[in-house]
Design a protein around this motif. Structure first.
Motif, PDB file in Angstrom:
ATOM      1  N   LEU A 160      38.566  50.212  49.568  1.00  0.00           N
ATOM      2  CA  LEU A 160      38.264  48.807  49.312  1.00  0.00           C
ATOM      3  C   LEU A 160      37.327  48.585  48.115  1.00  0.00           C
ATOM      4  O   LEU A 160      37.235  47.472  47.603  1.00  0.00           O
ATOM      5  CB  LEU A 160      37.667  48.170  50.566  1.00  0.00           C
ATOM      6  N   TYR A 161      36.640  49.611  47.667  1.00  0.00           N
ATOM      7  CA  TYR A 161      35.689  49.442  46.559  1.00  0.00           C
ATOM      8  C   TYR A 161      36.275  48.738  45.328  1.00  0.00           C
ATOM      9  O   TYR A 161      35.640  47.852  44.770  1.00  0.00           O
ATOM     10  CB  TYR A 161      35.080  50.775  46.137  1.00  0.00           C
ATOM     11  N   PRO A 162      37.459  49.124  44.862  1.00  0.00           N
ATOM     12  CA  PRO A 162      37.923  48.476  43.631  1.00  0.00           C
ATOM     13  C   PRO A 162      38.204  46.978  43.775  1.00  0.00           C
ATOM     14  O   PRO A 162      38.286  46.267  42.783  1.00  0.00           O
ATOM     15  CB  PRO A 162      39.192  49.234  43.253  1.00  0.00           C
ATOM     16  N   TYR A 163      38.287  46.496  45.002  1.00  0.00           N
ATOM     17  CA  TYR A 163      38.560  45.068  45.198  1.00  0.00           C
ATOM     18  C   TYR A 163      37.298  44.210  45.115  1.00  0.00           C
ATOM     19  O   TYR A 163      37.389  42.995  45.013  1.00  0.00           O
ATOM     20  CB  TYR A 163      39.287  44.831  46.524  1.00  0.00           C
ATOM     21  N   ILE A 164      36.150  44.822  45.163  1.00  0.00           N
ATOM     22  CA  ILE A 164      34.923  44.048  44.999  1.00  0.00           C
ATOM     23  C   ILE A 164      34.229  44.396  43.679  1.00  0.00           C
ATOM     24  O   ILE A 164      33.078  44.060  43.470  1.00  0.00           O
ATOM     25  CB  ILE A 164      33.960  44.215  46.197  1.00  0.00           C
ATOM     26  N   HIS A 165      34.979  45.030  42.799  1.00  0.00           N
ATOM     27  CA  HIS A 165      34.511  45.310  41.440  1.00  0.00           C
ATOM     28  C   HIS A 165      35.547  44.761  40.471  1.00  0.00           C
ATOM     29  O   HIS A 165      36.728  45.108  40.554  1.00  0.00           O
ATOM     30  CB  HIS A 165      34.323  46.816  41.218  1.00  0.00           C
ATOM     31  N   LYS A 166      35.089  43.898  39.586  1.00  0.00           N
ATOM     32  CA  LYS A 166      35.975  43.318  38.576  1.00  0.00           C
ATOM     33  C   LYS A 166      35.329  43.448  37.205  1.00  0.00           C
ATOM     34  O   LYS A 166      34.121  43.614  37.095  1.00  0.00           O
ATOM     35  CB  LYS A 166      36.213  41.825  38.861  1.00  0.00           C
ATOM     36  N   ARG A 167      36.177  43.327  36.197  1.00  0.00           N
ATOM     37  CA  ARG A 167      35.684  43.392  34.824  1.00  0.00           C
ATOM     38  C   ARG A 167      34.732  42.226  34.549  1.00  0.00           C
ATOM     39  O   ARG A 167      34.901  41.131  35.072  1.00  0.00           O
ATOM     40  CB  ARG A 167      36.857  43.359  33.850  1.00  0.00           C
ATOM     41  N   ARG A 168      33.742  42.475  33.717  1.00  0.00           N
ATOM     42  CA  ARG A 168      32.741  41.452  33.382  1.00  0.00           C
ATOM     43  C   ARG A 168      33.355  40.207  32.765  1.00  0.00           C
ATOM     44  O   ARG A 168      32.782  39.128  32.847  1.00  0.00           O
ATOM     45  CB  ARG A 168      31.687  42.026  32.447  1.00  0.00           C
ATOM     46  N   SER A 169      34.506  40.345  32.163  1.00  0.00           N
ATOM     47  CA  SER A 169      35.145  39.172  31.557  1.00  0.00           C
ATOM     48  C   SER A 169      35.538  38.128  32.602  1.00  0.00           C
ATOM     49  O   SER A 169      35.876  37.007  32.254  1.00  0.00           O
ATOM     50  CB  SER A 169      36.370  39.589  30.725  1.00  0.00           C
ATOM     51  N   PHE A 170      35.464  38.495  33.884  1.00  0.00           N
ATOM     52  CA  PHE A 170      35.749  37.562  34.977  1.00  0.00           C
ATOM     53  C   PHE A 170      34.461  37.058  35.658  1.00  0.00           C
ATOM     54  O   PHE A 170      34.530  36.381  36.684  1.00  0.00           O
ATOM     55  CB  PHE A 170      36.657  38.205  36.031  1.00  0.00           C
ATOM     56  N   ALA A 171      33.324  37.372  35.100  1.00  0.00           N
ATOM     57  CA  ALA A 171      32.052  37.008  35.745  1.00  0.00           C
ATOM     58  C   ALA A 171      31.905  35.500  35.936  1.00  0.00           C
ATOM     59  O   ALA A 171      31.213  35.053  36.849  1.00  0.00           O
ATOM     60  CB  ALA A 171      30.870  37.552  34.945  1.00  0.00           C
ATOM     61  N   HIS A 172      32.564  34.700  35.106  1.00  0.00           N
ATOM     62  CA  HIS A 172      32.501  33.242  35.273  1.00  0.00           C
ATOM     63  C   HIS A 172      33.080  32.794  36.617  1.00  0.00           C
ATOM     64  O   HIS A 172      32.772  31.718  37.090  1.00  0.00           O
ATOM     65  CB  HIS A 172      33.241  32.535  34.125  1.00  0.00           C
ATOM     66  N   GLU A 173      33.904  33.639  37.241  1.00  0.00           N
ATOM     67  CA  GLU A 173      34.469  33.297  38.542  1.00  0.00           C
ATOM     68  C   GLU A 173      33.440  33.381  39.662  1.00  0.00           C
ATOM     69  O   GLU A 173      33.624  32.793  40.710  1.00  0.00           O
ATOM     70  CB  GLU A 173      35.674  34.191  38.857  1.00  0.00           C
ATOM     71  N   SER A 174      32.408  34.163  39.469  1.00  0.00           N
ATOM     72  CA  SER A 174      31.305  34.276  40.436  1.00  0.00           C
ATOM     73  C   SER A 174      31.813  34.323  41.871  1.00  0.00           C
ATOM     74  O   SER A 174      31.443  33.518  42.706  1.00  0.00           O
ATOM     75  CB  SER A 174      30.324  33.113  40.243  1.00  0.00           C
ATOM     76  N   GLU A 175      32.651  35.296  42.153  1.00  0.00           N
ATOM     77  CA  GLU A 175      33.257  35.409  43.482  1.00  0.00           C
ATOM     78  C   GLU A 175      32.342  36.146  44.444  1.00  0.00           C
ATOM     79  O   GLU A 175      31.622  37.024  44.091  1.00  0.00           O
ATOM     80  CB  GLU A 175      34.594  36.145  43.385  1.00  0.00           C
TER      81      GLU A 175
END
Length: 175
Positions: A160-175
């Protein structure tokens, strides 16, 4: 219900960390048909991870792939390559409901998920959202970490780790 009780199944999981404040506001931006479906079915939509439009969703980054041969030297390289392919296949069996964590509305989220002013935003809190999850399925909820996958390690040892790590370019989504 054939003798089975529906139970609240949100449960703590070491991979999924809650926000510092359990009463933090969360938002779900959607078009009107999705709101109608949510209300009529009384359920949230969980999209398959491979349909979210990000080819890196659920994937480990370049840094992990470079470091693996050194960390797992006992595993042949062709099997390590298969490991990456296996992780990619799991996106077909992982379902996600994305919520935006913010105290205020987001113009970026409006434009991404309800363009042309044809949508709604549902506002809740992290604690109310997690308490509302009633199903016989396991559901884990937590904050996303935004990383540079070319230069940062994404933990391994749990699928499950890769599902709670995203590229910084998506940081505006603030999920």
């Amino acid at each position: 219900m054939s003798g089975c009780e529906t139970r609240i199944v949100h449960e703590a999981h070491p991979v999924f960390l809650p926000p510092d404040d359990p009463d933090a506001a969360v938002w779900r931006y959607m078009d009107l048909p999705k709101l109608v479906a949510l209300l009529s079915r009384r359920s949230l939509w969980f999209a398959r991870a491979d349909t979210l439009g990000d080819p890196h969703e659920g994937a480990y980054g370049e840094f992990n792939q470079r470091v693996r041969p050194h960390l797992y030297s006992e595993i042949p390289e062709d099997q390590l390559a298969n490991l990456s392919r296996y992780y990619r296949l799991l996106t077909r069996f992982t379902f996600i409901s994305c919520w935006h964590a913010s105290e205020v509305e987001s113009a970026a989220m409006w434009s991404l998920y309800a363009p042309l002013g044809q949508g709604v935003a549902v506002r809740s809190t992290y604690s109310r959202l997690t308490k509302s999850l009633q199903t016989d399925e396991q559901i884990f909820v937590g904050m996303v970490n935004y990383v540079d996958p070319a230069n940062e390690w994404i933990p391994e040892g749990n699928l499950l780790y890769p599902y709670i790590h995203k590229r910084r370019s998506f940081a505006h989504e603030s999920e």
